[in-house]
Write a protein that holds these residues in place. Structure first.
Motif, PDB file in Angstrom:
ATOM      1  N   THR A 152      31.138   7.691  42.052  1.00 39.16           N
ATOM      2  CA  THR A 152      32.424   8.135  41.523  1.00 39.16           C
ATOM      3  C   THR A 152      32.556   9.641  41.655  1.00 39.16           C
ATOM      4  O   THR A 152      31.563  10.346  41.863  1.00 39.16           O
ATOM      5  CB  THR A 152      32.591   7.711  40.051  1.00 39.16           C
ATOM      6  N   ILE A 153      33.773  10.120  41.559  1.00 40.20           N
ATOM      7  CA  ILE A 153      34.090  11.550  41.534  1.00 40.20           C
ATOM      8  C   ILE A 153      35.071  11.750  40.382  1.00 40.20           C
ATOM      9  O   ILE A 153      36.071  11.035  40.290  1.00 40.20           O
ATOM     10  CB  ILE A 153      34.723  12.006  42.859  1.00 40.20           C
ATOM     11  N   LYS A 154      34.768  12.689  39.525  1.00 36.00           N
ATOM     12  CA  LYS A 154      35.621  12.911  38.364  1.00 36.00           C
ATOM     13  C   LYS A 154      36.959  13.483  38.804  1.00 36.00           C
ATOM     14  O   LYS A 154      37.021  14.455  39.539  1.00 36.00           O
ATOM     15  CB  LYS A 154      34.949  13.869  37.379  1.00 36.00           C
ATOM     16  N   GLN A 155      38.024  12.863  38.343  1.00 34.44           N
ATOM     17  CA  GLN A 155      39.364  13.318  38.693  1.00 34.44           C
ATOM     18  C   GLN A 155      39.850  14.366  37.709  1.00 34.44           C
ATOM     19  O   GLN A 155      39.687  14.231  36.497  1.00 34.44           O
ATOM     20  CB  GLN A 155      40.342  12.149  38.713  1.00 34.44           C
ATOM     21  N   TYR A 156      40.423  15.423  38.245  1.00 37.77           N
ATOM     22  CA  TYR A 156      41.011  16.464  37.396  1.00 37.77           C
ATOM     23  C   TYR A 156      42.317  15.952  36.807  1.00 37.77           C
ATOM     24  O   TYR A 156      43.188  15.468  37.527  1.00 37.77           O
ATOM     25  CB  TYR A 156      41.267  17.727  38.214  1.00 37.77           C
ATOM     26  N   VAL A 157      42.434  16.059  35.492  1.00 37.48           N
ATOM     27  CA  VAL A 157      43.664  15.659  34.806  1.00 37.48           C
ATOM     28  C   VAL A 157      44.295  16.923  34.229  1.00 37.48           C
ATOM     29  O   VAL A 157      43.715  17.562  33.343  1.00 37.48           O
ATOM     30  CB  VAL A 157      43.385  14.654  33.677  1.00 37.48           C
ATOM     31  N   PRO A 158      45.444  17.346  34.726  1.00 40.23           N
ATOM     32  CA  PRO A 158      46.054  18.583  34.239  1.00 40.23           C
ATOM     33  C   PRO A 158      46.425  18.460  32.772  1.00 40.23           C
ATOM     34  O   PRO A 158      46.725  17.367  32.285  1.00 40.23           O
ATOM     35  CB  PRO A 158      47.297  18.744  35.127  1.00 40.23           C
ATOM     36  N   PRO A 159      46.400  19.570  32.050  1.00 37.94           N
ATOM     37  CA  PRO A 159      46.768  19.520  30.634  1.00 37.94           C
ATOM     38  C   PRO A 159      48.228  19.124  30.457  1.00 37.94           C
ATOM     39  O   PRO A 159      49.073  19.423  31.295  1.00 37.94           O
ATOM     40  CB  PRO A 159      46.519  20.953  30.146  1.00 37.94           C
ATOM     41  N   THR A 160      48.496  18.467  29.351  1.00 35.70           N
ATOM     42  CA  THR A 160      49.875  18.085  29.044  1.00 35.70           C
ATOM     43  C   THR A 160      50.668  19.337  28.686  1.00 35.70           C
ATOM     44  O   THR A 160      50.088  20.382  28.343  1.00 35.70           O
ATOM     45  CB  THR A 160      49.911  17.106  27.864  1.00 35.70           C
ATOM     46  N   PRO A 161      52.008  19.273  28.734  1.00 34.89           N
ATOM     47  CA  PRO A 161      52.803  20.427  28.306  1.00 34.89           C
ATOM     48  C   PRO A 161      52.454  20.897  26.895  1.00 34.89           C
ATOM     49  O   PRO A 161      52.413  22.094  26.619  1.00 34.89           O
ATOM     50  CB  PRO A 161      54.242  19.905  28.402  1.00 34.89           C
ATOM     51  N   ALA A 162      52.162  19.936  25.977  1.00 33.77           N
ATOM     52  CA  ALA A 162      51.796  20.316  24.612  1.00 33.77           C
ATOM     53  C   ALA A 162      50.478  21.078  24.603  1.00 33.77           C
ATOM     54  O   ALA A 162      50.310  22.054  23.854  1.00 33.77           O
ATOM     55  CB  ALA A 162      51.709  19.073  23.732  1.00 33.77           C
ATOM     56  N   GLU A 163      49.530  20.640  25.442  1.00 31.40           N
ATOM     57  CA  GLU A 163      48.241  21.337  25.526  1.00 31.40           C
ATOM     58  C   GLU A 163      48.413  22.726  26.134  1.00 31.40           C
ATOM     59  O   GLU A 163      47.774  23.697  25.709  1.00 31.40           O
ATOM     60  CB  GLU A 163      47.258  20.501  26.344  1.00 31.40           C
ATOM     61  N   GLN A 164      49.277  22.825  27.151  1.00 31.16           N
ATOM     62  CA  GLN A 164      49.550  24.128  27.738  1.00 31.16           C
ATOM     63  C   GLN A 164      50.201  25.061  26.715  1.00 31.16           C
ATOM     64  O   GLN A 164      49.869  26.254  26.638  1.00 31.16           O
ATOM     65  CB  GLN A 164      50.464  23.971  28.954  1.00 31.16           C
ATOM     66  N   ALA A 165      51.110  24.525  25.919  1.00 34.74           N
ATOM     67  CA  ALA A 165      51.787  25.329  24.895  1.00 34.74           C
ATOM     68  C   ALA A 165      50.785  25.825  23.861  1.00 34.74           C
ATOM     69  O   ALA A 165      50.828  26.996  23.438  1.00 34.74           O
ATOM     70  CB  ALA A 165      52.887  24.501  24.229  1.00 34.74           C
TER      71      ALA A 165
ATOM     72  N   TYR B 102      39.454  17.045  48.336  1.00 35.68           N
ATOM     73  CA  TYR B 102      38.503  17.005  47.229  1.00 35.68           C
ATOM     74  C   TYR B 102      38.947  17.960  46.119  1.00 35.68           C
ATOM     75  O   TYR B 102      38.937  17.618  44.932  1.00 35.68           O
ATOM     76  CB  TYR B 102      37.110  17.378  47.735  1.00 35.68           C
ATOM     77  N   ASN B 103      39.329  19.156  46.517  1.00 39.40           N
ATOM     78  CA  ASN B 103      39.755  20.169  45.555  1.00 39.40           C
ATOM     79  C   ASN B 103      40.979  19.692  44.771  1.00 39.40           C
ATOM     80  O   ASN B 103      41.078  19.884  43.552  1.00 39.40           O
ATOM     81  CB  ASN B 103      40.064  21.470  46.288  1.00 39.40           C
ATOM     82  N   LYS B 104      41.904  19.068  45.457  1.00 35.40           N
ATOM     83  CA  LYS B 104      43.119  18.566  44.800  1.00 35.40           C
ATOM     84  C   LYS B 104      42.784  17.465  43.807  1.00 35.40           C
ATOM     85  O   LYS B 104      43.349  17.408  42.702  1.00 35.40           O
ATOM     86  CB  LYS B 104      44.102  18.051  45.849  1.00 35.40           C
ATOM     87  N   TYR B 105      41.855  16.570  44.178  1.00 31.19           N
ATOM     88  CA  TYR B 105      41.519  15.441  43.317  1.00 31.19           C
ATOM     89  C   TYR B 105      40.627  15.862  42.151  1.00 31.19           C
ATOM     90  O   TYR B 105      40.837  15.461  41.009  1.00 31.19           O
ATOM     91  CB  TYR B 105      40.806  14.362  44.132  1.00 31.19           C
ATOM     92  N   HIS B 106      39.642  16.702  42.444  1.00 34.44           N
ATOM     93  CA  HIS B 106      38.641  17.080  41.433  1.00 34.44           C
ATOM     94  C   HIS B 106      39.055  18.301  40.624  1.00 34.44           C
ATOM     95  O   HIS B 106      38.538  18.536  39.535  1.00 34.44           O
ATOM     96  CB  HIS B 106      37.301  17.343  42.134  1.00 34.44           C
ATOM     97  N   GLY B 107      39.983  19.081  41.167  1.00 33.39           N
ATOM     98  CA  GLY B 107      40.435  20.265  40.459  1.00 33.39           C
ATOM     99  C   GLY B 107      39.681  21.519  40.814  1.00 33.39           C
ATOM    100  O   GLY B 107      40.048  22.616  40.387  1.00 33.39           O
ATOM    101  N   SER B 108      38.624  21.392  41.609  1.00 29.81           N
ATOM    102  CA  SER B 108      37.850  22.546  42.064  1.00 29.81           C
ATOM    103  C   SER B 108      36.969  22.093  43.217  1.00 29.81           C
ATOM    104  O   SER B 108      36.871  20.899  43.528  1.00 29.81           O
ATOM    105  CB  SER B 108      36.979  23.119  40.941  1.00 29.81           C
ATOM    106  N   GLU B 109      36.302  23.045  43.868  1.00 26.30           N
ATOM    107  CA  GLU B 109      35.405  22.723  44.976  1.00 26.30           C
ATOM    108  C   GLU B 109      34.006  22.355  44.490  1.00 26.30           C
ATOM    109  O   GLU B 109      33.150  21.979  45.299  1.00 26.30           O
ATOM    110  CB  GLU B 109      35.311  23.916  45.929  1.00 26.30           C
ATOM    111  N   GLU B 110      33.772  22.442  43.199  1.00 23.25           N
ATOM    112  CA  GLU B 110      32.454  22.140  42.654  1.00 23.25           C
ATOM    113  C   GLU B 110      32.064  20.696  42.985  1.00 23.25           C
ATOM    114  O   GLU B 110      32.797  19.754  42.696  1.00 23.25           O
ATOM    115  CB  GLU B 110      32.459  22.340  41.135  1.00 23.25           C
ATOM    116  N   GLY B 111      30.919  20.518  43.618  1.00 20.78           N
ATOM    117  CA  GLY B 111      30.435  19.190  43.974  1.00 20.78           C
ATOM    118  C   GLY B 111      30.698  18.791  45.408  1.00 20.78           C
ATOM    119  O   GLY B 111      30.113  17.815  45.906  1.00 20.78           O
ATOM    120  N   TRP B 112      31.562  19.533  46.115  1.00 23.25           N
ATOM    121  CA  TRP B 112      31.862  19.188  47.518  1.00 23.25           C
ATOM    122  C   TRP B 112      30.616  19.310  48.395  1.00 23.25           C
ATOM    123  O   TRP B 112      30.348  18.433  49.213  1.00 23.25           O
ATOM    124  CB  TRP B 112      32.985  20.066  48.039  1.00 23.25           C
TER     125      TRP B 112
END
Length: 442
Positions: A293-306, A265-275
């Protein structure tokens, strides 16, 4: 995490045949005897001796006596119209005596009489699976269970209600055997890593009897089949069923399943919130609600990280790898902000030597890797020209770390290379000689 396959014992003989059966029509002993008008049954024993032998065997209340009577009947009347019925009853009688070998053997005899006998197919599918889960010749028994399960599902499509069987009883038989068939076919497909079929069959089993406490044996592998990486991966369904499985599990398995589910769950959602909310939902809800449904965590793009890096960290405090990310992946505006600070400013840093060109008598050139990724890939991302040739005594070796000062003059974004000149060695200060004290007077 090791996959947990819960071994289940054969605790409920849901495939057992009824221990009583309607007797076939009794042959008339006298033409003049009055008969009640009724539609004749499809199966009728015409020989009085055969009829009496069958009824006598069926009416035995002791399982061992029933086995003896039915075996004798089948030996004496091998082609009886009641052969399949007798074999079904014999299968159930052997099961009552806990003679597993004879039960399975008789189930095969039933299928020789009728390859689509639902009770025999269900008994074989259920028992073979239970034997595999108990560690008995697991690979072969699971394969056999899967074959019987798929055969049973095919036969269910054309199954007809026997004469004299109430509609409700026949529907119950179809429902119970469908769960068994789907479960056996599903676990066999799962072990063969055919996750698409495992999802299909195990989901049908779970939906067929979702409130059954023993459904965990299908529920847990169903969750694993949904969560298996690949083209058939369906994380939302998998997370629902893994949470449901953790609620139904008992003992040490409960904690293991919950821990595994939480990590997924943590890997898919990006946190334990909601488990915790998902665990609470699946404690009382057997199947995913509509639009679940469960909201999927989408990591920031390299441009967003920059962009985030430029906003939160001074350029002077960034590492070489962070400069590299902004200059190669950031927007032109963000790259300009970093380059305006670096260009023409002497930098003191450490890098890993990829190669050394000392062929010139006036200057030495080095190819260096400044980021850990490029060090691992043995790829140069710094082109450094020294102000003079490095003396032989101070010449560093390739594939070692190198401390230097250099001034950035240009860079190429992709593949990233920063060109630096005015290179100079940074040498650690020599240790001070130990102090020599004057010897004490004697």
């Amino acid at each position: 995490m090791k996959k947990i396959i819960l071994a289940m014992l054969l605790v409920a003989a849901v495939t057992a045949v009824a221990q009583t059966a309607s007797a076939p029509a009794q042959p008339a002993t006298s033409p003049a005897a009055p008969q009640k008008p009724a539609a004749p049954p499809k199966k009728e024993i015409k020989d009085p001796a055969e009829y009496n032998a069958y009824v006598g065997a069926v009416q035995q209340t002791d399982a061992a006596a029933k086995v003896s009577g039915l075996e004798a009947f089948l030996t004496q009347y091998p082609n009886s119209v009641m052969k399949e019925d007798a074999l079904e009853l014999l299968m159930g009688a052997y099961q009552q005596t806990s003679n597993q070998a004879k039960t399975l053997e008789t189930a095969q005899r039933v299928l020789q009489a009728n390859p689509c006998n639902l009770r025999a197919l269900a008994l074989l599918a259920y028992t073979k699976r239970a034997m595999a889960e108990a560690g008995q010749n697991a690979q072969q028994n699971l394969a056999d269970a899967g074959q019987n399960g798929q055969k049973g599902l095919q036969c269910l499509e054309t199954a007809t209600k026997p004469d004299g069987t109430p509609d409700a009883d026949f529907q119950k038989l179809k429902t119970q055997t469908a769960v068994i068939f789907n479960g056996a076919a599903g676990i066999s497909a799962y072990q063969a890593k055919d996750y698409a079929k495992a999802q299909q069959f195990l989901r049908a089993s779970v939906e067929g009897d979702p409130s059954n406490p023993t459904i965990l044996r299908d529920l847990y592998p169903l969750a694993l089949a949904y969560l298996a990486a690949g083209p058939t991966e369906k994380d939302v369904d998998g997370l629902f069923f893994i949470a449901r499985a953790s609620n139904l599990a008992q003992g040490a398995g409960k904690d293991q399943i919950a821990k595994f589910g939480k990590s997924k769950y943590n890997k898919y959602h990006g946190s334990e919130e909601g488990w915790s909310d998902l665990l609470a939902l699946t404690a009382t809800t057997a199947l995913p609600p509509a639009n679940f449904t469960i909201k999927q965590y989408v990591p920031p793009t390299p441009a967003e990280q920059a962009a985030a890096l430029v906003k939160t960290k001074k350029v002077e405090e960034m590492s070489f790898a962070e400069w590299q990310m902004v200059l190669s992946e950031g927007t032109p505006e963000d790259a300009a902000k970093v380059w305006s600070v670096l260009k023409g400013k002497p930098l003191q840093m450490q890098a890993h030597i990829i190669s050394i060109d000392s062929s010139s008598k006036t200057v030495t050139k080095l190819q260096l890797a400044g980021s850990s990724d490029d060090v691992d890939a043995k790829r140069a991302d710094i082109d450094l020209t020294m102000t003079a040739a490095i003396p032989a005594k101070q010449m560093p070796k390739e594939d070692t770390d190198f401390q230097f000062e250099g001034t950035p003059v240009s860079y190429v974004a992709k593949p990233f290379v920063m060109t630096m000149n005015e290179g100079a060695l940074l040498v650690k200060a020599a240790p001070k000689p130990p102090a020599h004290k004057k010897p004490a007077a004697h």
